[in-house]
Design an enzyme around this catalytic site. Structure first.
Site, PDB file in Angstrom:
ATOM      1  N   HIS A 180      -0.796  15.682 -27.508  1.00 25.29           N
ATOM      2  CA  HIS A 180      -0.919  14.265 -27.182  1.00 25.29           C
ATOM      3  C   HIS A 180      -2.132  13.589 -27.835  1.00 25.29           C
ATOM      4  CE1 HIS A 180       2.241  15.237 -24.409  1.00 25.29           C
ATOM      5  NE2 HIS A 180       2.303  14.008 -23.962  1.00 25.29           N
ATOM      6  N   HIS A 229       7.986   8.815 -28.296  1.00 26.30           N
ATOM      7  CA  HIS A 229       6.821   9.541 -27.779  1.00 26.30           C
ATOM      8  C   HIS A 229       6.934  11.029 -28.099  1.00 26.30           C
ATOM      9  CE1 HIS A 229       3.616  10.772 -25.113  1.00 26.30           C
ATOM     10  NE2 HIS A 229       4.467  11.548 -24.448  1.00 26.30           N
ATOM     11  N   HIS A 257      -0.641  10.428 -29.389  1.00 23.06           N
ATOM     12  CA  HIS A 257      -0.946   9.062 -28.932  1.00 23.06           C
ATOM     13  C   HIS A 257      -1.524   8.218 -30.060  1.00 23.06           C
ATOM     14  CE1 HIS A 257      -1.120   9.776 -24.268  1.00 23.06           C
ATOM     15  NE2 HIS A 257       0.102   9.708 -24.734  1.00 23.06           N
ATOM     16  N   ARG A 311      -3.880  20.989 -15.222  1.00 20.38           N
ATOM     17  CA  ARG A 311      -2.854  20.027 -15.645  1.00 20.38           C
ATOM     18  C   ARG A 311      -3.127  19.460 -17.036  1.00 20.38           C
ATOM     19  NH1 ARG A 311       0.375  15.637 -11.881  1.00 20.38           N
ATOM     20  NH2 ARG A 311       1.648  14.805 -13.562  1.00 20.38           N
ATOM     21  N   GLU A 342      -4.975  16.439 -11.956  1.00 20.73           N
ATOM     22  CA  GLU A 342      -5.690  16.733 -13.204  1.00 20.73           C
ATOM     23  C   GLU A 342      -7.195  16.798 -12.964  1.00 20.73           C
ATOM     24  OE1 GLU A 342      -3.513  14.888 -16.454  1.00 20.73           O
ATOM     25  OE2 GLU A 342      -5.325  14.957 -17.674  1.00 20.73           O
ATOM     26  N   ASN A 362      -1.333  17.965 -21.933  1.00 24.07           N
ATOM     27  CA  ASN A 362      -1.690  17.047 -23.023  1.00 24.07           C
ATOM     28  C   ASN A 362      -1.575  17.704 -24.400  1.00 24.07           C
ATOM     29  OD1 ASN A 362      -2.242  15.017 -21.186  1.00 24.07           O
ATOM     30  ND2 ASN A 362      -4.383  15.629 -20.950  1.00 24.07           N
ATOM     31  N   LYS A 415       6.567  22.899 -14.860  1.00 23.90           N
ATOM     32  CA  LYS A 415       5.719  21.764 -14.477  1.00 23.90           C
ATOM     33  C   LYS A 415       5.371  21.812 -12.995  1.00 23.90           C
ATOM     34  CE  LYS A 415       4.523  17.071 -15.114  1.00 23.90           C
ATOM     35  NZ  LYS A 415       4.792  15.793 -15.734  1.00 23.90           N
ATOM     36  N   LYS A 420       2.810  11.094 -11.866  1.00 20.88           N
ATOM     37  CA  LYS A 420       2.004  10.145 -12.656  1.00 20.88           C
ATOM     38  C   LYS A 420       2.766   8.828 -12.753  1.00 20.88           C
ATOM     39  CE  LYS A 420      -1.087  12.884 -15.494  1.00 20.88           C
ATOM     40  NZ  LYS A 420      -1.497  13.273 -16.866  1.00 20.88           N
ATOM     41  N   GLU A 472       8.971  17.351 -26.020  1.00 19.27           N
ATOM     42  CA  GLU A 472       8.280  17.740 -24.779  1.00 19.27           C
ATOM     43  C   GLU A 472       8.754  19.119 -24.297  1.00 19.27           C
ATOM     44  OE1 GLU A 472       5.736  16.383 -23.124  1.00 19.27           O
ATOM     45  OE2 GLU A 472       5.616  14.326 -23.842  1.00 19.27           O
ATOM     46  N   ARG A 494       0.824  -1.239   0.000  1.00 20.22           N
ATOM     47  CA  ARG A 494       0.000   0.000   0.000  1.00 20.22           C
ATOM     48  C   ARG A 494       0.845   1.270   0.000  1.00 20.22           C
ATOM     49  NH1 ARG A 494      -2.957  -2.996   3.929  1.00 20.22           N
ATOM     50  NH2 ARG A 494      -4.704  -4.060   2.948  1.00 20.22           N
TER      51      ARG A 494
HETATM   52  N1  GLY Z   1       3.099  14.243 -18.710  1.00 20.67           N
HETATM   53  C1  GLY Z   1       1.871  14.861 -18.431  1.00 20.67           C
HETATM   54  C2  GLY Z   1       1.613  15.034 -16.978  1.00 20.67           C
HETATM   55  O1  GLY Z   1       2.473  14.785 -16.172  1.00 20.67           O
HETATM   56  O2  GLY Z   1       0.525  15.445 -16.623  1.00 20.67           O
END
Ligand code: GLY
Length: 368
Positions: free
Chosen positions: A253, A270, A257, A246, A241, A250, A231, A147, A189, A125
């Site tokens: 993306h 990517h 994607h 946040r 998000e 994207n 960031k 993430k 990026e 956990r």
């Molecule tokens: N790479 C996108 C984020 O961290 O929200």
């Protein structure tokens, strides 16, 4: 202290430091101990590309700080971001008798960070977690913000969690062994972050694009700091998000994607796919938000100069839209794009399918 620390705030309080600088890997053990004083053992997760290069240095630093170290070496590449690999990783952690006082150390790029982070979030956990990004993409984006995920056959990143690290160690020296594809991937990026952040970063990047393409060390350190600063500001406002802030990350993306999926994961990096998506979103922003064509040209020129040239890929608009509809970024089956009117001025728009089909057809024609 070597390098520079950028502190990420979560829920209004300083949560963890991202240390950026030359040679900071040597301080990994001491800094991990300070960030996780209750940790009794380290468990390094890395891959078979990174292990021969940096595993020994990471181990030595952690052991030098008094932490016993166990390791798990995954195969390099997206295939390791799987439930099967995660299960093996959990089992190795259990067989090593790791307790709740273990600290998982992700030593690698985005795949390793996502896999190790999800293991850290779920083993018993949740155990301590430290990120040691070794690619430009991981330093400027994926190691910051918490993430973590693995892929399912049904799609990318479908099983995961938000789980913040306690410390991020970004040693710019390790970028010297990065190949060109990975470098360019990070630059895609970087361009996304600069365009979202605003005119100051975007103009800085235009001035320093050549230095960055040549991997000048001062420009590299500064671009990582700027991206992490940007960031950290986004994550501080919207960690999970939820509020829509946040979501700006994207940018590029939605199409990116879809390209990765249709071309086959790994065919393009990517970041290269995201760069193509950034170009397309600029085209859409001209059609939908009155963005200036001069800005589209500036973005395209910047991406070219950073090596993110247009991809030799196109597909039927209907095929692309089918993949986009299944993307986890969508709500209620609507296809959504992050659109920029100018640097720093973004909005998220649902795009009507007729218009999208028309724009994708124009994009595909421009490849012919
Ligand atoms: N790479 C996108 C984020 O961290 O929200």
């Amino acid at each position: 202290m070597a390098g520079r620390d950028i502190v990420v705030e979560i829920a209004g309080k300083p949560a963890y430091a991202v240390q950026i600088g030359k040679g900071v890997l040597r301080e990994l053990g001491a800094r991990a101990r300070r960030a996780c004083p209750k940790a009794a053992a380290a468990f390094i997760v890395t891959d078979d590309n990174v292990a021969p290069l940096y595993l020994r240095a990471a181990q030595a630093s952690l052991q030098g700080a008094g932490l016993p170290v166990e390791t798990f070496i995954a195969g390099a590449g997206e295939e390791s971001k799987s439930v099967a690999c995660l299960e093996r990783l959990w089992q190795v952690m259990a067989q090593a008798h790791l307790g709740r006082d273990a600290c998982v150390v992700a030593l690698g790029g985005g795949v390793v960070g996502d896999l190790a982070g999800f293991a850290a979030a779920t083993y018993m956990r949740g155990v301590f977690f430290v990120q040691v990004p070794t690619t430009l993409l991981a330093m400027v984006d994926s190691s910051v913000g918490g993430k973590t995920a693995v892929n399912l056959p049904e799609g990318k990143n479908l099983a995961g969690s938000f789980y913040q690290p306690s410390y991020v160690c970004a040693d710019t020296e390790v970028l010297s062994t990065l190949d060109e594809r990975e470098w360019v991937c990070g630059c895609g990026e970087v361009t996304k972050s600069a365009a979202l952040d605003g005119a100051a970063f975007f103009d800085w990047l235009r001035v320093h694009a050549r230095a960055l393409a040549l991997r000048d060390s001062a420009a590299t350190a500064e671009v990582i700091e700027r991206c992490v600063d940007f960031k950290a500001g986004i994550v501080a406002r919207d960690e999970q998000e939820n509020s829509g802030v946040r979501e700006c990350l994207n940018l590029g993306h939605t199409l990116g994607h879809a390209i990765e999926k249709l071309a086959g994961y790994g065919a393009y990096s990517h970041g290269a796919a995201v760069a193509e998506g950034v170009r397309f979103s600029a085209q859409l922003a001209e059609a939908l938000c009155g963005a200036d064509s001069a800005f589209t040209r500036e973005l395209g020129d910047l991406l070219d100069r950073l090596g993110c040239t247009r991809l030799p890929f196109s597909a039927q608009p209907t095929q692309l839209m089918e993949v986009m509809r299944a993307d986890k970024k969508n709500r209620a089956g609507e296809i959504r794009f992050v659109l920029l009117r100018e640097p720093g001025a973004w909005e998220v728009r649902r795009v009507e399918e007729d218009l999208l089909e028309e724009q994708l057809a124009a994009w595909a024609r421009s490849k012919a």
